[in-house]
Design an enzyme around this catalytic site. Sequence first.
Site, PDB file in Angstrom:
ATOM      1  CB  ILE A 184      -1.105   2.117  15.115  1.00 16.84           C
ATOM      2  CG1 ILE A 184      -0.085   2.242  14.004  1.00 16.84           C
ATOM      3  CG2 ILE A 184      -1.298   1.541  15.932  1.00 16.84           C
ATOM      4  CD1 ILE A 184       1.108   2.389  14.618  1.00 16.84           C
ATOM      5  CD  GLU A 203      -6.720  12.156  17.445  1.00 18.07           C
ATOM      6  OE1 GLU A 203      -5.780  11.171  17.810  1.00 18.07           O
ATOM      7  OE2 GLU A 203      -5.897  13.029  17.893  1.00 18.07           O
ATOM      8  CG  HIS A 444     -26.255  -3.824 -10.807  1.00 15.01           C
ATOM      9  ND1 HIS A 444     -26.098  -2.643  -9.443  1.00 15.01           N
ATOM     10  CD2 HIS A 444     -27.064  -4.492 -11.192  1.00 15.01           C
ATOM     11  CE1 HIS A 444     -27.469  -3.407  -8.974  1.00 15.01           C
ATOM     12  NE2 HIS A 444     -27.726  -4.868  -9.809  1.00 15.01           N
TER      13      HIS A 444
HETATM   14  P1  FAD Z   1      10.769  -0.386   7.679  1.00  7.90           P
HETATM   15  O1  FAD Z   1       9.745  -1.096   7.005  1.00  7.90           O
HETATM   16  O2  FAD Z   1      10.801   0.307   8.437  1.00  7.90           O
HETATM   17  O3  FAD Z   1      12.408  -1.599   7.524  1.00  7.90           O
HETATM   18  C1  FAD Z   1      12.945  -0.874   7.809  1.00  7.90           C
HETATM   19  C2  FAD Z   1      14.305  -1.776   8.468  1.00  7.90           C
HETATM   20  O4  FAD Z   1      15.406  -1.672   8.586  1.00  7.90           O
HETATM   21  C3  FAD Z   1      14.022  -2.598   9.217  1.00  7.90           C
HETATM   22  O5  FAD Z   1      13.643  -4.363   8.821  1.00  7.90           O
HETATM   23  C4  FAD Z   1      14.925  -2.610  10.057  1.00  7.90           C
HETATM   24  O6  FAD Z   1      15.613  -3.914  10.859  1.00  7.90           O
HETATM   25  C5  FAD Z   1      15.975  -2.716   9.152  1.00  7.90           C
HETATM   26  N1  FAD Z   1      17.523  -1.248   9.800  1.00  7.90           N
HETATM   27  C6  FAD Z   1      17.645  -0.462  10.259  1.00  7.90           C
HETATM   28  N2  FAD Z   1      18.411   0.665  10.467  1.00  7.90           N
HETATM   29  C7  FAD Z   1      19.412  -1.110  10.448  1.00  7.90           C
HETATM   30  C8  FAD Z   1      21.130  -0.891  10.059  1.00  7.90           C
HETATM   31  N3  FAD Z   1      21.659  -0.068   9.869  1.00  7.90           N
HETATM   32  N4  FAD Z   1      21.428  -2.021   9.432  1.00  7.90           N
HETATM   33  C9  FAD Z   1      20.619  -3.110   8.812  1.00  7.90           C
HETATM   34  N5  FAD Z   1      19.067  -3.247   9.896  1.00  7.90           N
HETATM   35  C10 FAD Z   1      18.456  -1.457   9.436  1.00  7.90           C
HETATM   36  N6  FAD Z   1       1.745   0.534   6.018  1.00  7.90           N
HETATM   37  C11 FAD Z   1       0.873   0.625   4.990  1.00  7.90           C
HETATM   38  O7  FAD Z   1       0.695   1.251   3.642  1.00  7.90           O
HETATM   39  N7  FAD Z   1      -0.395  -0.246   4.805  1.00  7.90           N
HETATM   40  C12 FAD Z   1      -0.889  -0.548   6.362  1.00  7.90           C
HETATM   41  O8  FAD Z   1      -1.309  -1.329   6.539  1.00  7.90           O
HETATM   42  C13 FAD Z   1       0.795  -0.368   7.817  1.00  7.90           C
HETATM   43  N8  FAD Z   1       0.079  -0.496   8.122  1.00  7.90           N
HETATM   44  C14 FAD Z   1       0.603  -0.772   9.307  1.00  7.90           C
HETATM   45  C15 FAD Z   1       0.500  -1.461  10.985  1.00  7.90           C
HETATM   46  C16 FAD Z   1       1.332  -1.152  11.394  1.00  7.90           C
HETATM   47  C17 FAD Z   1       1.083  -1.354  12.897  1.00  7.90           C
HETATM   48  C18 FAD Z   1       2.447  -0.359  11.629  1.00  7.90           C
HETATM   49  C19 FAD Z   1       3.195   0.023  12.646  1.00  7.90           C
HETATM   50  C20 FAD Z   1       2.703   0.216   9.764  1.00  7.90           C
HETATM   51  C21 FAD Z   1       2.622  -0.010   9.048  1.00  7.90           C
HETATM   52  N9  FAD Z   1       1.524   0.621   7.687  1.00  7.90           N
HETATM   53  C22 FAD Z   1       1.426   0.222   7.017  1.00  7.90           C
HETATM   54  C23 FAD Z   1       3.256   1.568   7.871  1.00  7.90           C
HETATM   55  C24 FAD Z   1       4.334   1.234   7.077  1.00  7.90           C
HETATM   56  O9  FAD Z   1       4.628  -0.730   8.177  1.00  7.90           O
HETATM   57  C25 FAD Z   1       5.925   1.431   7.014  1.00  7.90           C
HETATM   58  O10 FAD Z   1       5.139   2.986   5.729  1.00  7.90           O
HETATM   59  C26 FAD Z   1       7.085   0.831   5.889  1.00  7.90           C
HETATM   60  O11 FAD Z   1       7.203  -0.591   6.694  1.00  7.90           O
HETATM   61  C27 FAD Z   1       7.780   1.503   5.708  1.00  7.90           C
HETATM   62  O12 FAD Z   1       9.188   1.148   5.134  1.00  7.90           O
HETATM   63  P2  FAD Z   1      10.146   1.171   4.776  1.00  7.90           P
HETATM   64  O13 FAD Z   1      11.160   0.405   4.385  1.00  7.90           O
HETATM   65  O14 FAD Z   1      10.542   2.580   4.923  1.00  7.90           O
HETATM   66  O15 FAD Z   1      10.911   0.441   6.674  1.00  7.90           O
HETATM   67  P1  NAD Z   2      -0.793   8.427  13.569  1.00  7.32           P
HETATM   68  O1  NAD Z   2      -0.007   9.880  12.766  1.00  7.32           O
HETATM   69  O2  NAD Z   2      -1.710   8.388  12.157  1.00  7.32           O
HETATM   70  O3  NAD Z   2      -1.767   8.880  14.211  1.00  7.32           O
HETATM   71  C1  NAD Z   2      -1.561   9.710  16.198  1.00  7.32           C
HETATM   72  C2  NAD Z   2      -2.478  10.499  16.428  1.00  7.32           C
HETATM   73  O4  NAD Z   2      -2.041  10.610  17.822  1.00  7.32           O
HETATM   74  C3  NAD Z   2      -3.258  11.732  15.573  1.00  7.32           C
HETATM   75  O5  NAD Z   2      -4.267  11.367  15.331  1.00  7.32           O
HETATM   76  C4  NAD Z   2      -2.302  12.723  16.804  1.00  7.32           C
HETATM   77  O6  NAD Z   2      -3.226  13.296  16.535  1.00  7.32           O
HETATM   78  C5  NAD Z   2      -2.408  11.652  17.503  1.00  7.32           C
HETATM   79  N1  NAD Z   2      -1.680  12.087  19.258  1.00  7.32           N
HETATM   80  C6  NAD Z   2      -0.046  13.126  18.859  1.00  7.32           C
HETATM   81  N2  NAD Z   2       0.049  13.237  19.965  1.00  7.32           N
HETATM   82  C7  NAD Z   2      -0.972  12.978  20.995  1.00  7.32           C
HETATM   83  C8  NAD Z   2      -1.135  12.933  22.687  1.00  7.32           C
HETATM   84  N3  NAD Z   2       0.225  14.337  23.245  1.00  7.32           N
HETATM   85  N4  NAD Z   2      -2.132  12.916  23.164  1.00  7.32           N
HETATM   86  C9  NAD Z   2      -3.399  11.948  22.457  1.00  7.32           C
HETATM   87  N5  NAD Z   2      -3.572  11.939  20.952  1.00  7.32           N
HETATM   88  C10 NAD Z   2      -2.035  12.003  20.623  1.00  7.32           C
HETATM   89  O7  NAD Z   2       0.400   7.473  14.149  1.00  7.32           O
HETATM   90  P2  NAD Z   2       0.314   6.097  14.093  1.00  7.32           P
HETATM   91  O8  NAD Z   2      -1.493   5.553  13.462  1.00  7.32           O
HETATM   92  O9  NAD Z   2       0.996   6.076  15.279  1.00  7.32           O
HETATM   93  O10 NAD Z   2       0.580   5.466  13.098  1.00  7.32           O
HETATM   94  C11 NAD Z   2       2.106   5.835  12.904  1.00  7.32           C
HETATM   95  C12 NAD Z   2       2.124   6.211  11.043  1.00  7.32           C
HETATM   96  O11 NAD Z   2       2.514   4.120  10.687  1.00  7.32           O
HETATM   97  C13 NAD Z   2       1.437   6.147  10.760  1.00  7.32           C
HETATM   98  O12 NAD Z   2       2.249   7.766  10.652  1.00  7.32           O
HETATM   99  C14 NAD Z   2       0.716   5.490   9.756  1.00  7.32           C
HETATM  100  O13 NAD Z   2       1.314   6.303   8.440  1.00  7.32           O
HETATM  101  C15 NAD Z   2       1.674   4.439   9.408  1.00  7.32           C
HETATM  102  N6  NAD Z   2      -0.011   3.251   9.180  1.00  7.32           N
HETATM  103  C16 NAD Z   2       0.021   3.219   8.199  1.00  7.32           C
HETATM  104  C17 NAD Z   2      -1.544   2.466   8.032  1.00  7.32           C
HETATM  105  C18 NAD Z   2      -2.327   1.983   6.876  1.00  7.32           C
HETATM  106  O14 NAD Z   2      -1.905   2.592   6.469  1.00  7.32           O
HETATM  107  N7  NAD Z   2      -3.156   0.896   7.444  1.00  7.32           N
HETATM  108  C19 NAD Z   2      -1.632   1.547   9.475  1.00  7.32           C
HETATM  109  C20 NAD Z   2      -0.812   1.979  10.917  1.00  7.32           C
HETATM  110  C21 NAD Z   2      -0.163   2.169  10.749  1.00  7.32           C
END
Ligand code: FAD
Ligand code: NAD
Length: 466
Positions: A184, A203, A444
């Site tokens: 992120i 980091e 290619h």
């Molecule tokens: P979520 O997507 O978190 O969905 C959970 C849902 O449950 C939510 O809508 C929530 O409102 C609902 N919910 C929770 N509790 C309740 C309840 N009690 N009743 C009813 N509803 C409820 N992953 C990738 O693979 N590629 C990426 O490029 C990527 N980019 C990301 C960028 C960012 C900024 C962030 C934050 C995450 C990113 N991720 C990415 C991670 C990805 O979004 C998550 O891994 C994924 O959304 C997980 O899916 P999930 O279905 O487990 O949960």
């Molecule tokens: P992350 O686990 O990818 O990175 C967190 C980073 O913070 C690590 O490098 C860690 O060493 C560092 N960190 C932890 N504690 C710290 C501290 N006290 N001080 C300084 N650095 C510290 O987590 P994220 O970037 O927050 O993303 C969360 C999750 O969302 C990830 O598990 C990722 O899989 C998912 N995500 C995926 C994508 C994608 O697939 N492209 C994009 C965004 C998010």
Amino acid sequence: MSTYDVAIIGSGPGGYVAAIRCAQLGMKTALIEKYSVLGGTCLNVGCIPSKALLDSSHHYEEAMKHFAEHGIEIPGEVKINFKKMIERKASVVEQTTKGIEFLMNKNKVDVFTGMGAFKDATHIEITGDKKQTIEAKNIIIATGSKPATLPFIKIDKERIITSTEALTLTEIPKHLIVIGGGVIGLELGQVYRRLGAEVSVVEYMDRIIPTMDSAQSRELTKVMKKQGVKFYLSHKVSAVSRKKNEITVTATDKKDAEVTLSGDYCLVSVGRRPYTDGLKAENAGVKITERGMIDVNEHLQTNVKNIYAIGDVIRGAMLAHKAEEEGVFVAETLAGQKPHIDYNLIPSVVYTWPEVASVGKNEEQLQEANIVYKVGQFPMRALGRSRASGDIDGFVKILADKTTDEVLGVHMVGARVADLIAEAVTAMEFRASAEDIARMSHAHPTYAEAVKEAALAATADRALHI
Ligand code: FAD
Ligand code: NAD
């Protein structure tokens, strides 16, 4: 009271995909979502909006820095309309979440809007506009995750923010301090750097993206430094404070020397935590681990027989495609099938530019497991395709078993490697050798030729174009 074969709590990529597959397999299916919009973190505040902003900011950077070398001249000044950029992102999100509504209707999934809470192991109370209870033979928990923070940081959602707020800012920060050089921090840090912000990444570990191959960390650090991002590696944040619009971040380096950074925004991106607040899992007797995850066995079944859990709320990588695979897995298990997920072959991607993508084991993991391997690496700059587009950073690295030549891991940095990694996943699913890949024709000129060349290099050190 309505009764269902299966009820799914949470409509993210885990939950909504599970709902579609359950419905396809003939189960009467309910999907419960607390927000009025479907799609969860990924569609609303994760994958999709972050990629929309990455694409918009990439276009801006191309116009500012690279159009001229292609002989494209823009009379007058190139300007950012940040409000419009954010509005476009919102409209991409809206189209995508509407698509999920359409899919639920098409598959005859009953959608309930409201917070779902267990009454017992087969009843869920839904609190939305009104209160109602439904009964289900099987229940899938897909409640996802929320941003984690550090104990001494108070997220004020205005200037000390998480990814959610970083996707809807109303101005471009002057100096964005990013805590955490993971996915992120780097994706959103790069967005704001391209738009003109000063960006500093603090980091804790000695390298960014510390779970990926160290060669990828080095290459991305080099490129992002060239783009103007400042890195404070091996720095432990000890305090974050705000005075009006000024944020001060204090950290200590390896030698315990204190570093103070001041900026106008601080993005806290130190990971995410599983989300089970308000679920009342205890009413069904579902076990939650000390780290807040729902505990599951190899069938993704909780300690309560008819209750399963998938996605970010259980162990493993927090990725949308991992959650989707698990949604299908549980649906097929409930239908009496015997599905399988190879977690080693879930790819990881960072959507910076150049992109970073990996599957399988990295060098550090192979060394730790005492596996004897060989390396084939090919630089993107040696490809005709890369020179044509000007995207010359990065490489493809293939790790193969020294004796059997089986591909054990593929690690890439470069243009479009988020798409190229699919070839590596396919090859590894079929347990290909490096020579298998080396002997396949790759069109290619393409970036994919780097995969063939790296495979040639791994097979017998016989890459052709270097
Ligand atoms: P979520 O997507 O978190 O969905 C959970 C849902 O449950 C939510 O809508 C929530 O409102 C609902 N919910 C929770 N509790 C309740 C309840 N009690 N009743 C009813 N509803 C409820 N992953 C990738 O693979 N590629 C990426 O490029 C990527 N980019 C990301 C960028 C960012 C900024 C962030 C934050 C995450 C990113 N991720 C990415 C991670 C990805 O979004 C998550 O891994 C994924 O959304 C997980 O899916 P999930 O279905 O487990 O949960
Ligand atoms: P992350 O686990 O990818 O990175 C967190 C980073 O913070 C690590 O490098 C860690 O060493 C560092 N960190 C932890 N504690 C710290 C501290 N006290 N001080 C300084 N650095 C510290 O987590 P994220 O970037 O927050 O993303 C969360 C999750 O969302 C990830 O598990 C990722 O899989 C998912 N995500 C995926 C994508 C994608 O697939 N492209 C994009 C965004 C998010």
